[in-house]
Design a protein around this motif. Structure first.
Motif, PDB file in Angstrom:
ATOM      1  N   SER A   1     -66.847   4.080  38.369  1.00 33.10           N
ATOM      2  CA  SER A   1     -65.728   4.970  38.672  1.00 33.10           C
ATOM      3  C   SER A   1     -65.994   5.754  39.951  1.00 33.10           C
ATOM      4  O   SER A   1     -67.143   5.997  40.336  1.00 33.10           O
ATOM      5  CB  SER A   1     -65.513   5.967  37.524  1.00 33.10           C
ATOM      6  N   ILE A   2     -64.918   6.119  40.608  1.00 31.51           N
ATOM      7  CA  ILE A   2     -65.006   7.057  41.730  1.00 31.51           C
ATOM      8  C   ILE A   2     -64.770   8.434  41.129  1.00 31.51           C
ATOM      9  O   ILE A   2     -63.660   8.770  40.717  1.00 31.51           O
ATOM     10  CB  ILE A   2     -63.964   6.726  42.812  1.00 31.51           C
ATOM     11  N   PHE A   3     -65.812   9.210  41.042  1.00 28.07           N
ATOM     12  CA  PHE A   3     -65.780  10.466  40.298  1.00 28.07           C
ATOM     13  C   PHE A   3     -65.187  11.576  41.143  1.00 28.07           C
ATOM     14  O   PHE A   3     -65.784  12.015  42.138  1.00 28.07           O
ATOM     15  CB  PHE A   3     -67.183  10.848  39.823  1.00 28.07           C
ATOM     16  N   LEU A   4     -63.993  12.020  40.763  1.00 26.87           N
ATOM     17  CA  LEU A   4     -63.327  13.135  41.431  1.00 26.87           C
ATOM     18  C   LEU A   4     -62.911  14.174  40.392  1.00 26.87           C
ATOM     19  O   LEU A   4     -61.807  14.698  40.407  1.00 26.87           O
ATOM     20  CB  LEU A   4     -62.112  12.627  42.217  1.00 26.87           C
ATOM     21  N   ASP A   5     -63.853  14.452  39.483  1.00 21.75           N
ATOM     22  CA  ASP A   5     -63.622  15.416  38.403  1.00 21.75           C
ATOM     23  C   ASP A   5     -64.805  16.373  38.305  1.00 21.75           C
ATOM     24  O   ASP A   5     -65.270  16.708  37.222  1.00 21.75           O
ATOM     25  CB  ASP A   5     -63.397  14.664  37.083  1.00 21.75           C
ATOM     26  N   TYR A   6     -65.277  16.834  39.465  1.00 23.89           N
ATOM     27  CA  TYR A   6     -66.448  17.705  39.525  1.00 23.89           C
ATOM     28  C   TYR A   6     -66.222  19.059  38.874  1.00 23.89           C
ATOM     29  O   TYR A   6     -67.181  19.750  38.530  1.00 23.89           O
ATOM     30  CB  TYR A   6     -66.877  17.914  40.986  1.00 23.89           C
TER      31      TYR A   6
END
Length: 388
Positions: free
Chosen positions: A4-9
């Motif tokens: 996944s491209i993690f954009l939920d920091y």
């Protein structure tokens, strides 16, 4: 392997490799694994020293006295200890408490619990930009107001409250002031030598540290009284009992040390990522930015996509890992309480998605995100038009 491209920091951050390495050194027989409360032998002394170093690392990031830092299991416990502990220890101050409707549930639910114990709660909505109206807050504070709690950086929108002005108001009215700073550490500079804050909550896992560990700042001068909420050994100077988890504390200390080192450079890179993403999607139909860029951190972007339903929309965005709001409440079907408290209408609140960036976000991640958000938004919009 996670593809996944993690954009939920904003929901959590990956543990920094240097943090994981420091933690590993506190787990096994050949490492610093002993109980920090064991003061009769060398291994215990070494563990106690490691905890002390970590306490100073946490304090240094926010410019506090290390003696003002109490370790907890996370920001949720810190919020509970701060609010419940301060109210019971200062019961003579009154039974009225004030907070914002945009707070994290870890604060709102504590206020609900105190309400069931006879406290009167005033919950203020914010202005359209997500910030509290200081005059409205001033009017809400009464002679019997004991405590005000306002989050530093909002977890859904990234909006920064004027903590200095709120704190000064509370000082003038002799009201205890607590702020949940879980989303602030590593994103903005914090100086507790100048900020008029009595109690401040921290979380390690929002700052590239491990889950299950946090801290509470309890000001020494002027002294703030707080009653313990957990008993059984009088650890942490009696504020919070329980065997100290050396590996987690060391991890939090290292994470906060790194946060200070990376703050300026990481914030600049993240601001560039945010600006690039917004420029790439701002022309989409009915898109709306749900925060004020002047008063928010670049790490968290909240957007609405017209009448599209985010619960239906988000799964189609794979491999992007995004959320519709707080990870603690994203499973519910109701619109975000944060957005509705800001006055955003029901449809736009239902279509909101939160995109949050971090130290490990790459430019290629942003390129993919722009392409995917545009592709899926336009496809969903076209499908809705055909159904009409």
């Amino acid at each position: 392997m996670n593809t996944s491209i993690f954009l939920d920091y904003a929901s959590t951050t990956p543990v920094d490799p240097a943090v994981a390495k420091a933690m590993m050194g506190c787990l096994t027989l050949d490492g610093n694994f002993a109980n920090p409360a064991s003061r009769t032998h060398g291994p215990g002394w070494l563990a106690e020293e490691a905890v002390d170093i970590a306490r100073h690392q946490v304090a240094d990031l926010v410019n506090a006295d290390a003696r003002e830092i109490i370790f907890t299991s996370g920001a949720t416990e810190s919020n509970n200890l701060a609010i419940k502990g301060a109210l019971t220890a200062n019961s003579d101050k009154g039974r009225h408490i004030v907070t914002l409707a945009t707070e994290h549930k870890a604060v709102l639910d504590v206020f609900t619990a105190m309400e069931s114990q006879g406290y009167e709660v005033t919950q203020l909505n914010t202005q359209a930009n997500g910030r509290v109206d200081i005059e409205q807050l001033r009017s809400a504070i009464r002679e019997d107001t004991a405590l005000v709690s306002v989050m530093y950086v909002n977890n859904e929108t990234g909006v920064i409250q004027d903590i200095a002005e709120i704190g000064n108001l509370c000082r003038q009215r002799e009201v205890i002031f607590h702020t949940d700073a879980a989303q602030a550490t590593g994103k903005i500079a914090i100086d507790l030598q100048t900020l008029p804050v009595d109690l401040m909550s921290f979380s390690a896992h929002k700052t590239y540290g491990p889950k299950g560990i946090g801290a509470l700042f309890i000001r020494r001068r002027p002294r703030v009284l707080v009653d313990a909420q957990m008993h059984g050994g009088a650890h942490e100077r009696g504020f919070r009992s329980g065997t100290l988890p050396t590996h987690q504390i060391v991890g939090m200390g290292k994470a906060f040390e790194l946060a200070g080192e990376h703050l300026a450079k990481a914030s600049e890179a993240i601001a560039n990522h945010r600006n690039t993403l917004w420029q790439g999607i701002q022309d989409l139909p009915d898109i709306q930015l749900n925060s004020d860029s002047e008063y928010s951190v670049p790490h968290i972007m909240n957007i609405s996509l017209g009448t599209l339903d985010s619960q239906r929309f988000l799964p189609a965005l794979a491999p992007l890992a995004l959320s519709s709001g707080s990870a603690c409440t994203s499973a519910t079907m109701t619109p975000s309480h944060v957005l509705t408290a800001m006055g955003i209408n029901h449809d736009y609140a239902h279509s909101a998605i939160r995109i949050s960036f971090g130290r490990f976000t790459k430019a290629s991640d942003i390129t993919t995100a722009i392409e995917k958000i545009r592709e899926v938004t336009l496809a969903f919009t076209q499908a809705d038009l055909q159904r009409q």
